[in-house]
Motif scaffolding. Structure first.
Motif, PDB file in Angstrom:
ATOM      1  N   UNK A 237       0.841  -1.191   0.000  1.00  0.00           N
ATOM      2  CA  UNK A 237       0.000   0.000   0.000  1.00  0.00           C
ATOM      3  C   UNK A 237       0.881   1.249   0.000  1.00  0.00           C
ATOM      4  N   UNK A 238       0.366   2.311  -0.597  1.00  0.00           N
ATOM      5  CA  UNK A 238       1.116   3.560  -0.620  1.00  0.00           C
ATOM      6  C   UNK A 238       1.292   4.087   0.798  1.00  0.00           C
ATOM      7  N   UNK A 239       2.508   4.500   1.107  1.00  0.00           N
ATOM      8  CA  UNK A 239       2.828   5.049   2.420  1.00  0.00           C
ATOM      9  C   UNK A 239       2.086   6.364   2.629  1.00  0.00           C
ATOM     10  N   UNK A 240       1.543   6.554   3.804  1.00  0.00           N
ATOM     11  CA  UNK A 240       0.814   7.794   4.100  1.00  0.00           C
ATOM     12  C   UNK A 240       1.778   8.923   4.460  1.00  0.00           C
ATOM     13  N   UNK A 241       1.272  10.134   4.354  1.00  0.00           N
ATOM     14  CA  UNK A 241       1.994  11.340   4.798  1.00  0.00           C
ATOM     15  C   UNK A 241       3.335  11.545   4.089  1.00  0.00           C
ATOM     16  N   UNK A 242       3.359  11.268   2.779  1.00  0.00           N
ATOM     17  CA  UNK A 242       4.538  11.606   1.993  1.00  0.00           C
ATOM     18  C   UNK A 242       4.218  12.832   1.142  1.00  0.00           C
ATOM     19  N   UNK A 243       5.233  13.339   0.436  1.00  0.00           N
ATOM     20  CA  UNK A 243       5.038  14.452  -0.501  1.00  0.00           C
ATOM     21  C   UNK A 243       4.806  13.948  -1.916  1.00  0.00           C
ATOM     22  N   UNK A 244       4.699  12.637  -2.069  1.00  0.00           N
ATOM     23  CA  UNK A 244       4.479  12.043  -3.382  1.00  0.00           C
ATOM     24  C   UNK A 244       3.000  12.026  -3.720  1.00  0.00           C
ATOM     25  N   UNK A 245       2.682  12.244  -4.986  1.00  0.00           N
ATOM     26  CA  UNK A 245       1.299  12.212  -5.442  1.00  0.00           C
ATOM     27  C   UNK A 245       1.091  10.966  -6.281  1.00  0.00           C
ATOM     28  N   UNK A 246       0.078  10.177  -5.950  1.00  0.00           N
ATOM     29  CA  UNK A 246      -0.251   9.027  -6.775  1.00  0.00           C
ATOM     30  C   UNK A 246      -0.005   7.699  -6.095  1.00  0.00           C
ATOM     31  N   UNK A 247      -1.052   6.867  -6.078  1.00  0.00           N
ATOM     32  CA  UNK A 247      -0.929   5.536  -5.493  1.00  0.00           C
ATOM     33  C   UNK A 247       0.069   4.679  -6.264  1.00  0.00           C
ATOM     34  N   UNK A 248       0.334   5.032  -7.546  1.00  0.00           N
ATOM     35  CA  UNK A 248       1.294   4.268  -8.349  1.00  0.00           C
ATOM     36  C   UNK A 248       2.714   4.371  -7.810  1.00  0.00           C
ATOM     37  N   UNK A 249       2.949   5.310  -6.891  1.00  0.00           N
ATOM     38  CA  UNK A 249       4.268   5.422  -6.269  1.00  0.00           C
ATOM     39  C   UNK A 249       4.500   4.355  -5.203  1.00  0.00           C
ATOM     40  N   UNK A 250       3.482   3.545  -4.907  1.00  0.00           N
ATOM     41  CA  UNK A 250       3.636   2.510  -3.878  1.00  0.00           C
ATOM     42  C   UNK A 250       4.781   1.564  -4.222  1.00  0.00           C
ATOM     43  N   UNK A 251       4.892   1.168  -5.507  1.00  0.00           N
ATOM     44  CA  UNK A 251       5.961   0.229  -5.866  1.00  0.00           C
ATOM     45  C   UNK A 251       7.329   0.891  -5.772  1.00  0.00           C
ATOM     46  N   UNK A 252       7.398   2.205  -6.005  1.00  0.00           N
ATOM     47  CA  UNK A 252       8.674   2.912  -5.868  1.00  0.00           C
ATOM     48  C   UNK A 252       9.097   2.982  -4.403  1.00  0.00           C
ATOM     49  N   UNK A 253       8.139   3.265  -3.543  1.00  0.00           N
ATOM     50  CA  UNK A 253       8.404   3.338  -2.109  1.00  0.00           C
ATOM     51  C   UNK A 253       8.835   1.972  -1.579  1.00  0.00           C
ATOM     52  N   UNK A 254       8.119   0.921  -1.978  1.00  0.00           N
ATOM     53  CA  UNK A 254       8.441  -0.422  -1.497  1.00  0.00           C
ATOM     54  C   UNK A 254       9.830  -0.860  -1.937  1.00  0.00           C
ATOM     55  N   UNK A 255      10.193  -0.491  -3.168  1.00  0.00           N
ATOM     56  CA  UNK A 255      11.531  -0.831  -3.662  1.00  0.00           C
ATOM     57  C   UNK A 255      12.603  -0.146  -2.825  1.00  0.00           C
ATOM     58  N   UNK A 256      12.402   1.121  -2.522  1.00  0.00           N
ATOM     59  CA  UNK A 256      13.384   1.872  -1.737  1.00  0.00           C
ATOM     60  C   UNK A 256      13.533   1.286  -0.334  1.00  0.00           C
ATOM     61  N   UNK A 257      12.423   0.905   0.276  1.00  0.00           N
ATOM     62  CA  UNK A 257      12.470   0.314   1.618  1.00  0.00           C
ATOM     63  C   UNK A 257      13.200  -1.028   1.566  1.00  0.00           C
ATOM     64  N   UNK A 258      12.904  -1.833   0.543  1.00  0.00           N
ATOM     65  CA  UNK A 258      13.545  -3.145   0.404  1.00  0.00           C
ATOM     66  C   UNK A 258      15.061  -3.001   0.263  1.00  0.00           C
ATOM     67  N   UNK A 259      15.497  -2.110  -0.610  1.00  0.00           N
ATOM     68  CA  UNK A 259      16.932  -1.913  -0.808  1.00  0.00           C
ATOM     69  C   UNK A 259      17.574  -1.394   0.481  1.00  0.00           C
ATOM     70  N   UNK A 260      16.886  -0.461   1.133  1.00  0.00           N
ATOM     71  CA  UNK A 260      17.406   0.062   2.393  1.00  0.00           C
ATOM     72  C   UNK A 260      17.595  -1.021   3.435  1.00  0.00           C
ATOM     73  N   UNK A 261      16.580  -1.869   3.600  1.00  0.00           N
ATOM     74  CA  UNK A 261      16.675  -2.939   4.600  1.00  0.00           C
ATOM     75  C   UNK A 261      17.799  -3.909   4.255  1.00  0.00           C
ATOM     76  N   UNK A 262      17.983  -4.203   2.971  1.00  0.00           N
ATOM     77  CA  UNK A 262      19.073  -5.105   2.579  1.00  0.00           C
ATOM     78  C   UNK A 262      20.422  -4.539   3.015  1.00  0.00           C
ATOM     79  N   UNK A 263      20.580  -3.232   2.889  1.00  0.00           N
ATOM     80  CA  UNK A 263      21.841  -2.595   3.252  1.00  0.00           C
ATOM     81  C   UNK A 263      21.861  -2.093   4.700  1.00  0.00           C
ATOM     82  N   UNK A 264      20.944  -2.593   5.505  1.00  0.00           N
ATOM     83  CA  UNK A 264      21.020  -2.369   6.941  1.00  0.00           C
ATOM     84  C   UNK A 264      20.356  -1.121   7.467  1.00  0.00           C
ATOM     85  N   UNK A 265      19.492  -0.497   6.677  1.00  0.00           N
ATOM     86  CA  UNK A 265      18.743   0.664   7.162  1.00  0.00           C
ATOM     87  C   UNK A 265      17.436   0.171   7.775  1.00  0.00           C
TER      88      UNK A 265
END
Length: 412
Positions: A237-265
């Protein structure tokens, strides 16, 4: 060519392709294209303080210039290829992890979000703006310094083989394809051509023992990845309270979180960084003017992203705004033989959804059966808006960069 004399054991390297931006002691590469030839400025670059000039044609010079600069002119067969080779050697000397990102839609936003996340823990180098082509990727790599822990390299493509060329330069250790869609069909020939070209990132990683981050909800990516090692994530699901417009950004957000977690964030820190990120450069920007609320997504457009942007508003992503929405849509460029059909499909979508308040811009939309006003260019629409102001509207601006819908912002 052996570039060791320029880069071996150095902490940084400075290059330039433009005499208007020429750091003292840099290496000037005389690139050339259809409307410019950097070779003509090579001696000027040396006179201005460049340490070397890399040229691929004979440089007319006076006897005095030949005497002064003979040891500073580096002659090669192809200056662009030389720039790419130097950047690859520099990347190898740097020797740390490179993350490659490509995809039809969302690659720049995903790169920016991933950078925001990784910067919370690492000294990160990442592609600035849209420097994601055969010139931009080498220039980005050459900004690497010993202080950088990680690098994110964005890779764009408009023809088969483009991604393969870029991965051979950047040599990524891992990578992400955001998605595949109908874009640059004039160059790729078909949607299947898009898939084959984007898959060149996966192929390189598979050949060199790398791995990918992959959205498990995208069947095309599963087909393309084959047996490549994968770190998986879901669109979610699209993260709430961001400055991004559009539910289609959900996959972009999820990708960033996944990469971050892989690298220890930690996920909480990643979410905090994403919520703090403010989009720019006419990509998914929400702009409040004196008279209207604008959703500006006019840096690029293709049939996939155009449909997603329209449906995002219709699906009540911001319910209170949907009833007074105005859709300003510009031509989608570089679609080749598919252009008329894809523009007509967008018009059909608007009609099926019973959307009435639409303003279209460009020759491709003019050749559809659209019952809406169609303007030759952005300037013509500006003149119309001056006489027919839009007030109290929620306005989507979506079109290819070449249509320049951003020119409308000042009048909305």
């Amino acid at each position: 060519m052996n570039w060791d004399f320029l880069i071996k054991n150095k902490a940084s390297v400075s290059v330039s392709t433009d005499t208007r931006n020429l750091p003292e002691g840099c290496i000037f590469f005389a690139l050339r294209g259809a409307n410019f030839n950097g070779n003509r400025f090579a001696l000027q670059a040396l006179e201005m303080g460049a340490a070397y000039a890399v040229v691929d044609e004979d440089i007319p010079a006076t006897c005095a210039q030949q005497k002064c600069f003979s040891k500073q002119l580096i002659r090669v067969d192809n200056s662009l290829r030389a720039l790419q080779e130097l950047s690859r050697e520099w990347r190898r000397q740097w020797g740390k992890t490179v993350i490659g990102i490509t995809g039809t839609n969302g690659k720049t936003t995903t790169k920016e979000l991933t950078a925001a996340v990784l910067k919370t823990k690492y000294n990160l180098l990442f592609t600035q703006g849209n420097l994601n082509n055969q010139v931009g990727v080498p220039l980005t790599l050459l900004k690497l310094t010993a202080d950088n822990d990680l690098a994110i390299i964005e890779m764009g493509a408009s023809h088969p083989g483009d991604i393969r060329e870029l991965v051979e330069i950047a040599e990524p250790d891992c990578g992400l394809i955001t998605n595949v869609g109908k874009a640059h069909l004039q160059g790729f020939g078909s949607f299947e051509g898009v898939m084959r070209t984007k898959a060149e990132l996966y192929e390189y990683l598979s050949e060199h023992g790398g791995f990918c981050f992959r959205n498990m909800d995208n069947p095309y990516l599963a087909q393309m990845a084959g047996g490549l090692k994968t770190v998986e994530y879901h669109t979610g699901q699209m993260l709430s309270n961001t400055h991004l417009v559009g539910a289609y950004n959900a996959e972009n957000v999820s990708a960033a979180i996944c990469i971050g977690e892989y690298f220890g964030v930690e996920k909480a820190k990643a979410i905090e960084a994403i919520r703090a990120y403010i989009p720019s450069n006419n990509r998914s920007q929400l702009i409040q003017t004196e008279h209207n609320t604008l959703v500006v997504d006019a840096y690029n457009a293709n049939p996939t992203s155009m449909q997603a942007a329209i449906l995002n508003i219709l699906n009540n992503s911001i319910p209170q705004q949907t009833s007074n929405a105005t859709f300003i849509l510009g031509d989608m460029l570089e679609l080749g033989e598919y252009s008329h059909t894809e523009h007509q499909n967008i018009v059909n979508l608007l009609l099926e959804q019973k959307i009435q308040d639409v303003l279209l811009v460009g020759d491709e939309f003019a050749h559809t059966t659209a019952p809406y006003p169609v303007f030759a260019n952005a300037e013509a629409l500006v003149e119309y808006i001056k006489e027919h102001p839009l007030v109290g509207r929620y306005i989507l601006l979506k079109g290819s960069h070449g249509i320049h819908l951003e020119k409308l912002i000042a009048y909305l």
